[in-house]
Write an enzyme that holds these catalytic residues in place. Structure first.
Site, PDB file in Angstrom:
ATOM      1  N   LYS A   1       5.267   4.330   2.128  1.00  0.00           N
ATOM      2  CA  LYS A   1       4.771   3.033   1.675  1.00  0.00           C
ATOM      3  C   LYS A   1       4.514   2.087   2.847  1.00  0.00           C
ATOM      4  O   LYS A   1       5.013   2.284   3.947  1.00  0.00           O
ATOM      5  CB  LYS A   1       5.801   2.391   0.733  1.00  0.00           C
ATOM      6  CG  LYS A   1       6.102   3.224  -0.507  1.00  0.00           C
ATOM      7  CD  LYS A   1       7.290   2.671  -1.266  1.00  0.00           C
ATOM      8  CE  LYS A   1       7.612   3.548  -2.480  1.00  0.00           C
ATOM      9  NZ  LYS A   1       8.817   3.076  -3.197  1.00  0.00           N
TER      10      LYS A   1
ATOM     11  N   ASP B   1     -11.971   8.816  13.906  1.00  0.00           N
ATOM     12  CA  ASP B   1     -11.864   8.648  12.453  1.00  0.00           C
ATOM     13  C   ASP B   1     -12.295   7.236  12.041  1.00  0.00           C
ATOM     14  O   ASP B   1     -11.625   6.578  11.252  1.00  0.00           O
ATOM     15  CB  ASP B   1     -10.437   8.936  11.991  1.00  0.00           C
ATOM     16  CG  ASP B   1     -10.373   9.339  10.515  1.00  0.00           C
ATOM     17  OD1 ASP B   1     -11.416   9.742   9.954  1.00  0.00           O
ATOM     18  OD2 ASP B   1      -9.278   9.253   9.931  1.00  0.00           O
TER      19      ASP B   1
ATOM     20  N   GLY C   1       0.820  -1.212   0.000  1.00  0.00           N
ATOM     21  CA  GLY C   1       0.000   0.000   0.000  1.00  0.00           C
ATOM     22  C   GLY C   1       0.848   1.253   0.000  1.00  0.00           C
ATOM     23  O   GLY C   1       2.069   1.205   0.204  1.00  0.00           O
TER      24      GLY C   1
ATOM     25  N   GLY D   1       0.686   5.485   1.383  1.00  0.00           N
ATOM     26  CA  GLY D   1       0.002   6.469   2.209  1.00  0.00           C
ATOM     27  C   GLY D   1       0.536   7.853   1.917  1.00  0.00           C
ATOM     28  O   GLY D   1       1.399   8.030   1.052  1.00  0.00           O
ATOM     29  N   GLY D   2       0.036   8.824   2.658  1.00  0.00           N
ATOM     30  CA  GLY D   2       0.457  10.205   2.437  1.00  0.00           C
ATOM     31  C   GLY D   2       1.908  10.457   2.785  1.00  0.00           C
ATOM     32  O   GLY D   2       2.511  11.429   2.326  1.00  0.00           O
TER      33      GLY D   2
ATOM     34  N   LYS E   1       5.022   0.058   8.079  1.00  0.00           N
ATOM     35  CA  LYS E   1       4.747   1.403   7.546  1.00  0.00           C
ATOM     36  C   LYS E   1       6.045   2.200   7.526  1.00  0.00           C
ATOM     37  O   LYS E   1       6.670   2.419   8.565  1.00  0.00           O
ATOM     38  CB  LYS E   1       3.706   2.119   8.418  1.00  0.00           C
ATOM     39  CG  LYS E   1       2.314   1.541   8.334  1.00  0.00           C
ATOM     40  CD  LYS E   1       1.364   2.179   9.332  1.00  0.00           C
ATOM     41  CE  LYS E   1       1.049   3.608   8.983  1.00  0.00           C
ATOM     42  NZ  LYS E   1      -0.018   4.163   9.883  1.00  0.00           N
TER      43      LYS E   1
END
Length: 305
Positions: free
Chosen positions: A15, A125, A9, A11-12, A31
């Site tokens: 990876k 969230d 994946g 992310g902002g 992460k």
């Protein structure tokens, strides 16, 4: 310590890798987050907060952290590897779910929120992207980036995802655990109706809708095969006034004791001995081919998306 297998994946900040710990041969998700990107986006507080929460929160329905470390360029979090894909991915494929499937998903979320709230943490969230399935179909909560310790004066904490954000956060007011119960209502509504109760192109439009009307599922809108109890549960979680929202008085236990969950075997759920009504296919969004396609997306395209 780890063999990097492939990217699962983006992310902002960087990876996410599938990795194997050399000593134990255990598989994890790692992460990898760029310090430069974190600083550029002024997200140091969020990243440090998530690591702090995950250092003491451990539960069968949370994506748990096992290691945290850094080098010159990056921060790293080593997490549980869940291969069933997130619920946003499955929503995009199936549009809506059955009542039985939805009740099971929400029961998993409620179970984990019971533990999170006992530790005085508001997640803030809860949304399909942050709900990840294991290979047995059980839902795990992830991403504590904007989670906060419950405090009486927190009106300045207005971060969140507009489509799932409760009215009190949206309007910059003090909020507590019922903020997460509103998100449960949104997810229940979405899984039945195939759309969110409040929609818009941004925070402003969604906020205007929240002010103008109370979202709820009407009797003539009920999907076939759904019960009155399910509709009542969802509508009560969606109450704009948090003092009228399900869970305001007795917290998570109030959700568990609702008629929709009467006689639900919470102990078997916790032990993962219930058969999930939705089992993710192996070729989910953790499949190697899917992940290789993600890896080819440029950072610029990903940021724009």
């Amino acid at each position: 310590m780890f063999d990097f297998i492939f990217i699962i994946g983006k992310g902002g900040f960087g990876k996410v890798w599938r990795v194997k710990e050399k000593k134990t041969n255990e598989l994890y998700a790692l992460k990898e987050m760029s310090k430069t990107k974190i600083i550029d986006k002024k997200s140091e507080k969020s990243i440090n907060g998530e690591r702090e929460f995950l250092s003491y929160l451990h539960h069968p329905f949370i994506v748990n952290m096992h290691y945290a470390f850094q080098d010159h360029d990056n921060l790293y979090l080593v997490m549980d590897l869940l291969t069933g894909g997130d619920l946003r991915y499955h929503c995009s494929r199936y549009r809506s779910f059955s009542e039985e499937q939805t009740r099971f998903f929400l029961a998993c979320i409620i179970h984990s929120l019971s533990y999170i709230h006992k530790n005085k943490v508001i997640h803030r969230d809860i949304k399909p992207e942050n709900l990840v399935l294991d290979d047995k179909g059980y839902v795990h909560i992830t991403d504590f980036g904007i989670a906060k310790i419950n405090m009486p004066d927190n009106s300045s904490e207005t971060s969140g995802t507009p489509g799932y954000m409760c009215p009190e956060v949206m309007n910059g007011k003090n909020h507590s655990f019922p903020a997460d119960y509103f998100s449960i209502g949104v997810i229940g509504y979405e899984f039945m109706m195939g759309r969110r109760p409040y929609r818009g192109r941004g925070r402003k439009e969604i906020k205007e809708q929240m002010i103008s009307y109370q979202a709820k599922i009407e009797e003539d809108e009920m999907k076939e095969g759904w019960s009155n109890e399910s509709v009542d549960f969802i509508n009560r979680c969606l109450k704009r006034k948090f003092s009228k929202r399900l869970g305001f008085i007795n917290g998570v236990s109030e959700l568990k004791e609702h008629e929709w969950f009467s006689n639900y075997n919470w102990e078997k759920l916790y032990n993962k001995s219930l058969k999930a009504p939705f089992i993710p296919k192996k070729e989910g969004n953790n499949d190697k081919k899917y992940c290789e396609a993600i890896e080819k997306i440029s950072d610029t395209t990903f940021e724009r998306y």
